[in-house]
Design a protein around this motif. Structure first.
Motif, PDB file in Angstrom:
ATOM      1  N   SER A   1     -24.739 -57.853 -20.393  1.00 15.74           N
ATOM      2  CA  SER A   1     -23.770 -58.424 -19.447  1.00 15.74           C
ATOM      3  C   SER A   1     -22.655 -59.197 -20.141  1.00 15.74           C
TER       4      SER A   1
ATOM      5  N   LEU B   1     -22.907 -57.010 -10.845  1.00 11.38           N
ATOM      6  CA  LEU B   1     -22.776 -56.226 -12.077  1.00 11.38           C
ATOM      7  C   LEU B   1     -22.531 -54.749 -11.783  1.00 11.38           C
TER       8      LEU B   1
ATOM      9  N   CYS C   1     -22.145 -63.980 -12.878  1.00 15.99           N
ATOM     10  CA  CYS C   1     -23.254 -63.634 -13.777  1.00 15.99           C
ATOM     11  C   CYS C   1     -23.430 -64.603 -14.955  1.00 15.99           C
TER      12      CYS C   1
ATOM     13  N   ALA D   1     -22.707 -52.731 -18.192  1.00 17.25           N
ATOM     14  CA  ALA D   1     -22.826 -53.524 -16.968  1.00 17.25           C
ATOM     15  C   ALA D   1     -23.858 -52.917 -16.025  1.00 17.25           C
TER      16      ALA D   1
END
Length: 392
Positions: free
Chosen positions: A15, A75, A110, A169
């Motif tokens: 991420s 995401l 995130c 992602a």
């Protein structure tokens, strides 16, 4: 090194890498198009604007349960937007701008949410070491990302970096669902109460703005400084990579032991020391002098990153941590953007050394405001939730 923290490390790696790669990848996407580098820079700015807007808006929802699902959906939406950008490169500019904004805003919560999950996966006394490991991972990713983008864009295809970003992602979105759902304590009131709670951390948010303003000054003014001293601009890449790796080393050193003083004091001291180290770049001669200044800056900035997170964690109740980390992330983005604008203005009027010293001055002023605000606060520290008898 148990299973869940290791799985968290994979999620964090998958991420964080898109965040580090995306701005430069957007620049290379339009490099050979009729729009050129200028439009790529606009797309990168829109992407960052999406992050800044989305982090506080989406981050405040993380404390209301089902954090994993919210982060995973963000995401995946970001992955779809990233993947659509290379396919739509010939579309009207408005379409690309919209996709870049979605790619920034959708997963913006995130960084804060994944950090909050980490602090719940480890024992309380291991949190500083866990955050040090996270900072190391972040610095290593940021050191490797530019080279990876350039390699993929030049050797494979201009859109290849964004396809890799989309794949990473999406991978993080799937892996994140395998982590345990954080058990959020009940909040003290409605969402409006959460907003008021988050505002109490504003002196800590200022340290994030100060730290990111230094980062912007170091990254964006370095090429001009090299040209000013008649040094090959190609040195900018290795110097910035060394800067990031020095940050990883600094994070490792911070996690080795318990340091004296409160984490709030550590954060302010590290900020002042880091500012001084960045100022050395303007007076030390040659590539060696610049490298020494940047390496020292990177080492001490890692301490700022970790101490400010620990400080915010101490100040706010647990149910507000994920949202607070997101707000701090957004404020850091604002600090980066403002410092970038200031550096550009100063470079038009003066030289690179003046621009760096201007950035150092701004950082010290923000630090002074934060320290003054902290010293005048009379509210008692909120106890850690593990030692409380009821909800905060």
């Amino acid at each position: 090194m148990s299973r869940e923290p290791l799985l968290w490390g994979l999620v964090a790696l998958a991420s964080k890498t898109p965040v580090a790669m995306a701005p430069l990848a957007l620049v290379f996407l339009t490099r050979e198009s009729p729009y050129g580098y200028t439009f790529g820079a606009i797309l990168a700015s829109v992407y960052v604007l999406g992050e800044v807007a989305g982090a506080p808006l989406l981050g405040t929802r993380l404390g209301r349960g089902r954090m994993r699902r919210q982060l995973s959906l963000g995401l995946m939406a970001g992955a779809l937007a990233f993947g659509a950008l290379p396919l739509a490169v010939s579309a009207p500019p408005s379409v690309l701008i919209g996709l870049a904004f979605v790619a920034g805003v959708a997963p913006a919560a995130c960084p804060g949410g994944i950090r909050a999950m980490l602090t719940r996966l480890v024992a309380d006394n291991a949190v500083p070491r866990a955050l040090s490991a996270e900072a190391m991972l972040t610095q290593i990713v940021w050191a490797a990302a530019p080279g990876l983008v350039v390699l993929l864009a030049l050797q494979v295809h201009p859109g290849a970096p964004l396809m890799v970003v989309a794949l990473l992602a999406a991978t993080a979105s799937v892996l994140l669902l395998r982590l345990p759902e954080p058990q959020e304590p009940a909040s003290a009131g409605p969402p409006s109460g959460l907003a008021a709670t988050l505002l109490t951390g504003w002196p800590v948010y200022l340290t994030s703005a100060a730290s990111m303003s230094m980062l912007a000054t170091a990254e964006l003014v370095l090429p001009a400084l090299l040209e000013e001293r008649r040094i090959a601009v190609g040195w900018a890449g290795p110097l910035l990579a060394g800067f990031a790796l020095a940050g990883a080393a600094g994070a490792f050193c911070y996690g080795l032991r318990t340091w004296p003083g409160s984490v709030r004091t550590q954060s302010l001291v590290f900020l002042v020391v880091t500012s001084g180290c960045l100022g050395l770049v303007t007076v030390l001669p040659g590539v060696t002098g610049i490298a020494v200044g940047l390496l020292l800056t990177g080492v001490f900035q890692a301490g700022v990153m970790i101490a400010r997170t620990l400080s915010l964690r101490e100040r706010l109740p647990q149910h507000a941590h994920a949202a607070a980390y997101s707000v701090m992330y957004a404020v850091g983005g604002v600090g980066y953007s403002l410092a970038a604008s200031l550096s550009a203005a100063v470079l038009d009027l003066g030289n690179a050394s003046v621009a760096i010293l201007g950035g150092v001055t701004v950082t010290l002023l923000i630090t002074a405001v934060s320290a003054l605000a902290e010293s005048r606060r009379s509210a008692p520290r909120i106890p850690h939730p593990d030692s409380a008898s009821g909800p905060h």
